[in-house]
Design a protein around this motif. Structure first.
Motif, PDB file in Angstrom:
ATOM      1  N   PRO A  45     -40.181 -17.235  53.302  1.00 47.96           N
ATOM      2  CA  PRO A  45     -39.620 -18.033  54.965  1.00 47.96           C
ATOM      3  C   PRO A  45     -38.960 -16.626  55.863  1.00 47.96           C
ATOM      4  O   PRO A  45     -39.467 -17.749  56.898  1.00 47.96           O
ATOM      5  N   ILE A  46     -39.441 -15.540  55.888  1.00 46.91           N
ATOM      6  CA  ILE A  46     -39.428 -14.611  56.484  1.00 46.91           C
ATOM      7  C   ILE A  46     -40.608 -14.609  57.650  1.00 46.91           C
ATOM      8  O   ILE A  46     -41.034 -14.575  58.895  1.00 46.91           O
ATOM      9  N   THR A  48     -42.526 -17.240  58.098  1.00 46.46           N
ATOM     10  CA  THR A  48     -42.604 -18.211  58.577  1.00 46.46           C
ATOM     11  C   THR A  48     -41.572 -18.456  59.866  1.00 46.46           C
ATOM     12  O   THR A  48     -42.139 -18.997  60.735  1.00 46.46           O
ATOM     13  N   ASN A  49     -40.873 -17.901  60.116  1.00 45.16           N
ATOM     14  CA  ASN A  49     -39.769 -17.991  60.899  1.00 45.16           C
ATOM     15  C   ASN A  49     -39.630 -16.901  61.996  1.00 45.16           C
ATOM     16  O   ASN A  49     -39.322 -16.914  63.110  1.00 45.16           O
ATOM     17  N   HIS A  50     -40.817 -15.785  62.236  1.00 45.55           N
ATOM     18  CA  HIS A  50     -40.551 -14.905  62.801  1.00 45.55           C
ATOM     19  C   HIS A  50     -41.844 -14.181  63.020  1.00 45.55           C
ATOM     20  O   HIS A  50     -42.447 -13.449  64.189  1.00 45.55           O
ATOM     21  N   CYS A  51     -43.263 -14.608  62.357  1.00 46.32           N
ATOM     22  CA  CYS A  51     -44.471 -14.127  62.541  1.00 46.32           C
ATOM     23  C   CYS A  51     -45.608 -15.179  62.737  1.00 46.32           C
ATOM     24  O   CYS A  51     -46.596 -14.474  63.204  1.00 46.32           O
ATOM     25  N   GLN A  53     -46.027 -17.412  64.538  1.00 48.35           N
ATOM     26  CA  GLN A  53     -46.356 -18.055  65.970  1.00 48.35           C
ATOM     27  C   GLN A  53     -47.596 -17.663  66.448  1.00 48.35           C
ATOM     28  O   GLN A  53     -48.367 -18.032  67.092  1.00 48.35           O
ATOM     29  N   ARG A  66     -49.526 -17.951  57.661  1.00 51.04           N
ATOM     30  CA  ARG A  66     -48.576 -19.026  57.373  1.00 51.04           C
ATOM     31  C   ARG A  66     -48.676 -18.809  55.666  1.00 51.04           C
ATOM     32  O   ARG A  66     -48.993 -18.133  55.127  1.00 51.04           O
ATOM     33  N   ASP A  67     -47.879 -20.101  56.026  1.00 49.49           N
ATOM     34  CA  ASP A  67     -47.515 -20.305  53.859  1.00 49.49           C
ATOM     35  C   ASP A  67     -48.553 -21.057  53.145  1.00 49.49           C
ATOM     36  O   ASP A  67     -49.437 -21.856  53.475  1.00 49.49           O
ATOM     37  N   LEU A 119     -36.779  -7.543  62.590  1.00 49.98           N
ATOM     38  CA  LEU A 119     -35.993  -8.481  61.763  1.00 49.98           C
ATOM     39  C   LEU A 119     -34.420  -7.780  61.490  1.00 49.98           C
ATOM     40  O   LEU A 119     -34.599  -6.965  62.228  1.00 49.98           O
ATOM     41  N   GLU A 123     -33.280  -8.633  56.109  1.00 51.95           N
ATOM     42  CA  GLU A 123     -34.736  -9.347  55.934  1.00 51.95           C
ATOM     43  C   GLU A 123     -35.518  -8.339  55.736  1.00 51.95           C
ATOM     44  O   GLU A 123     -36.512  -8.128  54.457  1.00 51.95           O
TER      45      GLU A 123
END
Ligand code: HEC
Length: 138
Positions: A45-46, A48-51, A53, A66-67, A119, A123
């Protein structure tokens, strides 16, 4: 008499104010104790939220965070820009390029993420703990 009553009113107010603010702790837990951390619940999730893009299938270094992609591209994989250093070496934050980049110590170029606030301490602590515990895919 009036002055004494005012004095006690003020003291009472101060006590109430101090005890109220003392109850507001930090909103996250920071600890030196080892704590449980899981790749799927805490680490992905870290990313996915911060990296992602930037770190997707188009990233010039090939590091897709990505996951479903990230784990196999990180663990014991040589970094593209800082070879032969590993992106993540299980049990060793020191030998992990990703750790140096998120704490921004300048050892391997610029901070990640390079935009925004970086972060949070919590995190970063989760990622450290996950690497120290062996960077499992759990
Ligand atoms: C705004 C775009 C952007 C974001 C967001 C971003 N990165 Fe990066 N990342 C880059 C660029 C550009 C490079 C290549 C330059 C460099 O190595 O510093 C890079 C390189 C890296 C590398 C080295 C890869 C290699 O094989 O050499 C790692 C590790 C890394 N990023 C981790 C992360 C992590 C973890 C996050 C999220 C916390 C993140 N990045 C967020 C743009 C980004």
């Amino acid at each position: 008499m009036e002055a004494i009553r005012n004095f006690f009113t003020i003291v009472t107010c101060i006590i109430i104010l101090v005890s109220c603010s003392a109850e507001e702790g930090p909103i996250f837990i920071e600890t030196d104790e080892p704590f449980e951390v899981s790749f799927s619940a805490d680490i992905q999730p870290i990313f996915t939220n911060h990296c992602i893009q930037c770190h997707n299938q188009n990233h010039p270094t090939g590091l897709d965070l990505r996951d479903g992609m990230s784990y196999d591209l990180l663990i014991n994989v040589s970094s593209t820009n800082y070879a032969p250093n590993l992106r993540i070496e299980p049990f060793s934050i020191e030998n992990s390029v990703l750790w140096h980049k998120i704490i921004d110590d300048g050892v391997f170029g610029q901070q990640m993420p390079p935009i925004g606030d970086g972060l949070s301490n919590f995190e970063i602590q989760k990622i450290e703990e996950w690497i120290i515990q062996g960077a499992l895919n759990d």
